[in-house]
Design a protein around this motif. Structure first.
Motif, PDB file in Angstrom:
ATOM      1  N   ALA A 179       0.830  -1.209   0.000  1.00 39.34           N
ATOM      2  CA  ALA A 179       0.000   0.000   0.000  1.00 39.34           C
ATOM      3  C   ALA A 179       0.860   1.251   0.000  1.00 39.34           C
ATOM      4  N   ALA A 180       1.939   1.247   0.782  1.00 40.30           N
ATOM      5  CA  ALA A 180       2.813   2.420   0.857  1.00 40.30           C
ATOM      6  C   ALA A 180       3.510   2.676  -0.477  1.00 40.30           C
ATOM      7  N   VAL A 181       4.034   1.621  -1.087  1.00 38.29           N
ATOM      8  CA  VAL A 181       4.734   1.774  -2.368  1.00 38.29           C
ATOM      9  C   VAL A 181       3.772   2.261  -3.451  1.00 38.29           C
ATOM     10  N   ARG A 182       2.623   1.670  -3.515  1.00 37.88           N
ATOM     11  CA  ARG A 182       1.654   2.082  -4.541  1.00 37.88           C
ATOM     12  C   ARG A 182       1.158   3.516  -4.296  1.00 37.88           C
ATOM     13  N   HIS A 183       1.029   3.911  -3.039  1.00 37.78           N
ATOM     14  CA  HIS A 183       0.613   5.283  -2.726  1.00 37.78           C
ATOM     15  C   HIS A 183       1.648   6.282  -3.240  1.00 37.78           C
ATOM     16  N   HIS A 184       2.907   6.071  -2.901  1.00 37.67           N
ATOM     17  CA  HIS A 184       3.939   7.009  -3.349  1.00 37.67           C
ATOM     18  C   HIS A 184       4.073   6.997  -4.870  1.00 37.67           C
ATOM     19  N   ASP A 185       3.906   5.840  -5.478  1.00 38.14           N
ATOM     20  CA  ASP A 185       3.987   5.761  -6.931  1.00 38.14           C
ATOM     21  C   ASP A 185       2.903   6.611  -7.582  1.00 38.14           C
ATOM     22  N   ALA A 186       1.692   6.535  -7.044  1.00 37.17           N
ATOM     23  CA  ALA A 186       0.589   7.321  -7.591  1.00 37.17           C
ATOM     24  C   ALA A 186       0.811   8.817  -7.383  1.00 37.17           C
TER      25      ALA A 186
END
Length: 234
Positions: free
Chosen positions: A136-143
């Motif tokens: 969730a953290a990685v996908r959040h920062h990616d977005a």
């Protein structure tokens, strides 16, 4: 969507001693780990990073600092560093600080190897929960970075072995019970691109090689039928 470089921290004193450091304070890179971090930072120097997101633990922050320092140039500012608790080390609970050779004799060890999705460390975290919050953290920062810098942006996430293995397993569509099949060495770089249809795992556990092609990689798109021409093709 952007490209994320999953960077594991360099070797630590605990790694060298065969101790499960977990979230213990004061665990720093040893001499080998500092050299590894510098080598990885040099590999990334030719790739303008939109941001460096790091676990709050000291070994990751040391590695992140090396990456940021190598990004500084006469005509460019260093990328911002963001501390993200979502990619901190797993909470190993009562396993933290113990020797791996002793832990291998614990009955839970075999389940960690064969069925990690069912494991909750005594007094600590479930591996499934670890995967959920790190992905969730990685996908959040990616977005967020995609909106801010465009789909061609490249950024680095500096984290821990089990964290990166869990993120890679998710990107590969693997069940968490298979994540022990993935190797992630100290200061290695793995590359994931979250495309419009599916994540694309570009590289896993690399510790050498030119990464400058990432400057012109562009956004992730459809998978090339037949494999395509590869990076750097005109």
């Amino acid at each position: 969507m952007p490209t994320v470089l999953l960077v594991r921290h360099g070797r630590t004193t605990a790694n060298a001693q065969g101790v499960l450091a977990g979230r213990a304070a004061g665990v720093r890179l040893d001499a080998v780990g500092r050299e590894q971090a510098a080598r990885t930072a040099a590999r990334l120097a030719g790739v303008p990073l939109a941001a460096v997101v790091t676990s709050p633990l000291e070994r990751c922050r040391q590695t992140a600092r090396a990456v940021v320092e190598h990004q500084r140039g006469a005509d460019s500012a260093a990328p911002p560093t963001v501390v993200e608790r979502g990619i901190t080390e797993c909470d190993y609970g009562q396993w933290q600080g113990r020797e791996l050779r002793r832990l291998a004799q614990d009955p839970l060890w075999s389940q960690v190897q064969a069925q990690p999705s069912a494991v909750t460390f005594p007094g600590g975290e479930a591996l499934a929960a670890m995967q959920s919050r790190s992905v969730a953290a990685v996908r959040h920062h990616d977005a967020v970075l995609g909106k801010r810098h465009g789909p061609g942006a490249v950024w680095a996430a500096v984290a821990h072995g089990d964290i990166i293995k869990a993120v890679l397993a998710d990107a590969l569509g693997m069940h968490l019970d298979l994540f022990q099949r993935i190797a992630v060495g100290p200061a290695s770089v793995s590359i994931v691109r979250y495309g419009p249809h599916r994540p694309e795992v570009v590289a896993v556990n690399t510790d050498a090689g030119d990464l400058s092609w990432l400057r012109d990689a562009g956004p992730a798109g459809d998978a090339p039928v037949g494999g395509g021409a590869g990076a750097g093709a005109s």
